[in-house]
Design an enzyme around this catalytic site. Structure first.
Site, PDB file in Angstrom:
ATOM      1  CG  HIS A   1       8.671   7.375   4.790  1.00 46.44           C
ATOM      2  ND1 HIS A   1       9.960   7.544   5.358  1.00 46.44           N
ATOM      3  CD2 HIS A   1       8.686   7.457   3.666  1.00 46.44           C
ATOM      4  CE1 HIS A   1      10.573   7.672   4.388  1.00 46.44           C
ATOM      5  NE2 HIS A   1      10.052   7.618   3.042  1.00 46.44           N
TER       6      HIS A   1
HETATM    7  O1  RIB Z   1       8.782  12.111   3.215  1.00 49.89           O
HETATM    8  C1  RIB Z   1       8.090  10.927   3.399  1.00 49.89           C
HETATM    9  C2  RIB Z   1       6.801  11.434   3.344  1.00 49.89           C
HETATM   10  O2  RIB Z   1       6.400  12.072   2.212  1.00 49.89           O
HETATM   11  C3  RIB Z   1       5.556  10.304   3.315  1.00 49.89           C
HETATM   12  O3  RIB Z   1       4.506  10.793   4.085  1.00 49.89           O
HETATM   13  C4  RIB Z   1       5.458  10.361   1.733  1.00 49.89           C
HETATM   14  O4  RIB Z   1       4.027   9.792   1.842  1.00 49.89           O
HETATM   15  C5  RIB Z   1       5.266  11.704   1.373  1.00 49.89           C
HETATM   16  O5  RIB Z   1       4.097  12.451   1.930  1.00 49.89           O
END
Ligand code: RIB
Ligand code: CA
Length: 324
Positions: free
Chosen positions: A243
């Site tokens: 992500h």
């Molecule tokens: O939902 C994904 C996010 O939540 C990413 O940034 C992961 O590292 C967690 O922080």
């Protein structure tokens, strides 16, 4: 080339590690420092993990700042891999890096004020719960003038949530902070699960991280090979998202993405706390407050991340290459 001057606000976190290493390897980005927040794991572990990641990057010039240990209002929740705690030395070598004395919020406030004074605004890549950023904006509203944009990984609009059926984790973990940031007037880029789920990384990609033979690439290969993020039932094919690295890719290669203006916000109370909405069609009586990134060139993004991580290998003599 004009470089983005960037504070990365993070909760490392495996995908945070990829984002941080990508940014530190990219000439287009001047990483001013890391502001660290509790999220995936408790603050002491996100701090340890941040120090380890900066350690393997070789960039001991980068400052790491401890921030909020919990959300503004709600009860604390951790990520799916909360049991990890800090990355083991087997996965990411011990680091001599230690956090700076200056608190993360003070760091953000100081740099934003200096940026406003100099007329050289900063970018914040928000890849964890946005508690530090919200505190800076609420305690010192003038700092908004020094922040050119906040590029946030968070929210879910067309995708269902992944920590609850309705919420993405960064917003769920501190919805009050997210709403403060969304309503701050600072230009916001929102990169939701709808987007990050479009690019899935598999074992062959993780091996590519390690092929460079540098500690940074091997650490990433170790982390992603150990913590399986795939979900064929959900994604319909092998692989899992990284992500947070999308916030860095957005700065480096914006042409890989498509985006639309929208009015975004989140629910801060009730059963569906952390639910985020995006009004693309002016149905609300509020003007658009965000650029929502809707699509990504999957292959382009994957190749960009691999290419940037491979840059760590260029500085490693053969005698020092690790075995991923
Ligand atoms: O939902 C994904 C996010 O939540 C990413 O940034 C992961 O590292 C967690 O922080
Ligand atoms: Ca994160």
């Amino acid at each position: 080339m004009s470089r983005f001057r960037v504070i990365i606000d993070a909760d490392p976190g495996v995908d945070d590690a990829a984002a941080i290493l990508m940014a530190l390897a990219s000439p287009e980005i001047d990483v001013l420092g890391l502001s660290i927040v509790a999220g995936n794991v408790p603050l002491q572990d996100t701090l340890t993990n941040a120090c380890k990641i900066v350690g393997v990057s070789g960039r001991n010039d980068v400052s790491i700042h401890a921030g909020a240990a919990g959300p503004l209002v709600r009860d604390q929740v951790f990520g799916r891999y909360a049991r990890i705690g800090s990355f083991s030395d087997e996965l990411v070598p011990h680091s001599s890096m230690v956090p700076a004395e200056e608190h993360a919020v003070r760091f953000i406030v100081r740099l934003a004020r200096e940026a406003a004074e100099a007329g050289d605004l900063i970018t914040i890549c928000a890849i964890g719960p946005m508690t530090n950023i919200a505190l800076a904006l609420v305690q010192h509203p003038d700092v908004a003038r020094g922040i050119g944009q906040i590029v946030s990984m968070g929210g879910a609009f067309t995708a269902l949530g992944h920590r609850t059926p309705w919420a993405e984790f960064n917003v769920l973990a501190d919805p009050h902070a997210a709403e403060i940031v969304y309503r701050s007037g600072v230009p916001i880029v929102v990169m939701p699960l709808d987007l990050t789920f479009q690019a899935l990384f598999t074992a062959e990609h993780f091996k590519s991280f390690g092929d460079c033979g540098a500690a940074a690439g091997c650490a990433l290969c170790n982390l992603f090979s150990t913590f399986d993020r795939s979900d064929v039932a959900r994604f319909g094919r092998p692989g899992g998202p990284i992500h947070d690295a999308m916030t860095i890719a957005w700065l480096i290669r914006p042409e890989l993405f498509a985006s639309r203006k929208a009015t975004v916000g989140t629910q801060v109370a009730g059963l569906t706390m952390g639910y985020t909405y995006a009004d693309f069609h002016r149905m609300l009586d509020r003007p658009p407050n965000a650029t929502v990134v809707t699509n990504v060139d999957e292959a382009g993004f994957i190749n960009l991340l691999i290419e940037r991580i491979s840059l760590y290998g260029s500085a490693v003599p053969d005698s020092k290459r690790c075995e991923a």
